[in-house]
Design a protein around this motif. Structure first.
Motif, short mmCIF file in Angstrom:
data_model
loop_
_atom_site.label_atom_id
_atom_site.label_comp_id
_atom_site.label_asym_id
_atom_site.label_seq_id
_atom_site.Cartn_x
_atom_site.Cartn_y
_atom_site.Cartn_z
N SER A 26 0.81 -1.21 0.00
CA SER A 26 0.00 0.00 0.00
C SER A 26 0.85 1.26 0.00
O SER A 26 0.37 2.34 -0.36
CB SER A 26 -0.94 -0.01 1.21
OG SER A 26 -1.90 1.01 1.13
N THR B 194 0.89 2.27 -3.78
CA THR B 194 -0.24 2.05 -4.67
C THR B 194 -1.28 3.16 -4.59
O THR B 194 -1.31 3.96 -3.66
CB THR B 194 -0.96 0.72 -4.35
OG1 THR B 194 -1.72 0.87 -3.14
CG2 THR B 194 0.01 -0.43 -4.22
N SER B 195 -2.14 3.16 -5.60
CA SER B 195 -3.26 4.10 -5.65
C SER B 195 -4.52 3.50 -5.05
O SER B 195 -5.61 4.02 -5.23
CB SER B 195 -3.53 4.51 -7.10
OG SER B 195 -3.79 3.36 -7.90
N PHE B 196 -4.38 2.37 -4.34
CA PHE B 196 -5.51 1.64 -3.78
C PHE B 196 -5.58 1.82 -2.26
O PHE B 196 -4.57 1.92 -1.58
CB PHE B 196 -5.37 0.13 -4.05
CG PHE B 196 -5.51 -0.28 -5.48
CD1 PHE B 196 -6.65 -0.92 -5.93
CD2 PHE B 196 -4.49 -0.04 -6.38
CE1 PHE B 196 -6.78 -1.32 -7.25
CE2 PHE B 196 -4.59 -0.43 -7.71
CZ PHE B 196 -5.74 -1.06 -8.15
N ILE C 25 -9.79 3.85 -5.41
CA ILE C 25 -8.72 3.87 -6.40
C ILE C 25 -8.59 5.29 -6.93
O ILE C 25 -9.51 5.83 -7.54
CB ILE C 25 -9.00 2.91 -7.57
CG1 ILE C 25 -9.27 1.49 -7.06
CG2 ILE C 25 -7.82 2.89 -8.55
CD1 ILE C 25 -9.71 0.52 -8.15
N GLU D 199 -5.16 8.22 -8.08
CA GLU D 199 -3.75 8.60 -8.05
C GLU D 199 -3.46 9.53 -6.88
O GLU D 199 -2.30 9.64 -6.43
CB GLU D 199 -3.37 9.29 -9.37
CG GLU D 199 -3.29 8.33 -10.56
CD GLU D 199 -2.27 7.23 -10.35
OE1 GLU D 199 -1.11 7.55 -10.00
OE2 GLU D 199 -2.62 6.04 -10.53
N VAL E 225 -1.67 7.83 -3.82
CA VAL E 225 -0.32 7.29 -3.89
C VAL E 225 0.60 8.08 -2.94
O VAL E 225 0.70 9.30 -3.05
CB VAL E 225 0.24 7.37 -5.32
CG1 VAL E 225 1.67 6.80 -5.37
CG2 VAL E 225 -0.66 6.61 -6.29
N GLY F 298 3.45 -4.24 -5.20
CA GLY F 298 2.54 -3.09 -5.18
C GLY F 298 2.70 -2.22 -6.40
O GLY F 298 1.71 -1.77 -7.00
N SER G 222 -0.47 -1.96 -9.02
CA SER G 222 -1.05 -0.64 -9.09
C SER G 222 -1.19 -0.17 -10.53
O SER G 222 -2.11 0.57 -10.88
CB SER G 222 -0.21 0.36 -8.30
OG SER G 222 -0.90 1.59 -8.12
#
Length: 372
Positions: free
Chosen positions: A128, A131-133, A148, A150, A153, A235, A239
């Motif tokens: 994480s 990532t953008s999640f 989700i 950007e 991040v 990740g 991502s």
């Protein structure tokens, strides 16, 4: 018509000895820290705060697994009132995910003022930190859903293997199998390309080599460092490439039945690989993974089978059962909710990048298989 792709990792990744010195860049600033009660009591938080010399620090330590909406709202209100110059998340996937959701709200409430985000992972699992999640839960409605964007991040990820040295074997196994799931799904995802493959395949090579060592001896710092980097590499891969129904089903099961995410991913993986491998290109990619980790692959079909067998072997070594029943799931509740779980998995954002397009009936059949 050409389908253009892009790959743009944006996180500064710092690893190696003395990495907390990177926090000196925030000297004299207001720093909001999102973490959980364990990190606050374990000494890890004190170590971070000691590196924030001259800073005005506010700690929100109420993050819990699968951060619920009310926790996120409470943390966002607290930090927005504080007015941080930077937000730092310390912990496993849940504190980092909570930090991401809190960050998004605080930025909106700060009238466009950009607030940097620093992530310090203390488990080798979710990735994480790059990532953008983020995965948030809605307990009132029995749902777990991914965010989700950007905007989620992190700007900086600090990978210190000392933070994961004390993770117990069960946590090491569960989070490590999540790394393997991330990387395998990234290799076969519809958004995969040579750039994402480079990260995913290196993550897999490291994870299959070093996860058993981490499980056997948590003080093996070389293995811990390798798994920490594998988690981050995976990740970066997923991502950009996407995930698949392994995660869609895990999200839906976790939201309704509260099973541990990495562990249920591991239980699902052999079944999902076998189902996806009915699509020829996915089968070739699974066979390529098998070759990468040194398995005997005389044919594509044999490679798929060898990969499944290897994952089943890891699960057995780590004490991970082969079914939801073996996990101690409430099977009556599972049976009652199965159709809703399948529907939630179908609607999950991860399903869109799965290499084989499922119907709700397909997902329900996989759930029946994994029930046990």
């Amino acid at each position: 018509m050409t389908r253009y792709q892009s790959f743009h990792p944006r996180t500064e990744i710092v690893f190696g000895p003395g990495l907390l010195d990177r926090l000196h860049a925030y000297r004299g600033q207001k720093v909001g820290i999102v973490t959980d009660a364990f990190m606050a009591q374990s000494g890890a938080l004190d170590r971070v705060k000691a590196s924030l010399k001259g800073c005005d620090v506010l700690v929100f330590d109420e993050a819990i697994p699968e951060p619920p909406l009310d926790t996120v709202s409470r943390g966002a209100r607290l930090l927005a009132d504080f007015g941080p110059d930077v937000i730092l998340a310390l912990g496993g996937g849940s504190p980092i995910d909570a930090g991401k959701a809190i960050l998004a709200i605080v930025r909106q409430m700060s009238e466009g003022r950009y607030i940097p985000f620093v992530a310090i992972p203390t488990t080798s699992g979710t990735g994480s930190e790059v990532t953008s999640f983020a995965v948030i839960s809605d307990p009132a409605n029995g749902r777990k859903f991914p965010l989700i964007s950007e905007e989620l991040v992190p700007d900086v990820a600090l990978l210190d293997p000392e933070f994961v040295r004390t993770a117990p074997p069960k946590v090491t196994a569960d989070t490590g199998m999540d790394v393997i799931t991330h990387a395998i799904e990234a290799v076969v995802a519809t958004g995969a390309n040579h750039f994402t493959d480079a990260f995913a395949e290196k993550a897999l090579a490291l994870a299959f080599a070093f996860l058993p060592r981490c499980f056997a001896n948590g003080d093996d710092i070389e293995a811990r460092d390798a798994m920490h980097q594998a988690s981050c590499l995976a990740g970066l891969a997923f991502s950009a490439a996407g995930l698949g129904i392994n995660h869609s089903l895990a999200h839906a099961l976790g939201g309704r039945l509260h099973v541990v995410h990495g562990r249920v991913n591991a239980v699902l993986m052999p079944l999902v690989i076998a189902w996806n491998a009915e699509e020829p290109e996915a089968a070739e990619r699974y066979a390529r993974i098998a070759r990468l980790i040194g398995l005997d692959v005389p044919s594509t079909r044999a490679g798929v089978g060898a990969l499944i067998h290897e994952i089943q072997g890891l699960n057995a070594r780590f004490g991970i059962p082969s079914s939801l029943r073996g996990l101690g799931t409430d099977m009556e509740e599972f049976s009652h909710a199965r159709s809703q779980i399948a529907a939630a998995a179908l609607a999950d954002a991860c399903t869109t990048s799965n290499p084989r397009k499922p119907s709700q009936a397909d997902l329900d059949a996989l759930l029946m298989q994994v029930g046990g």
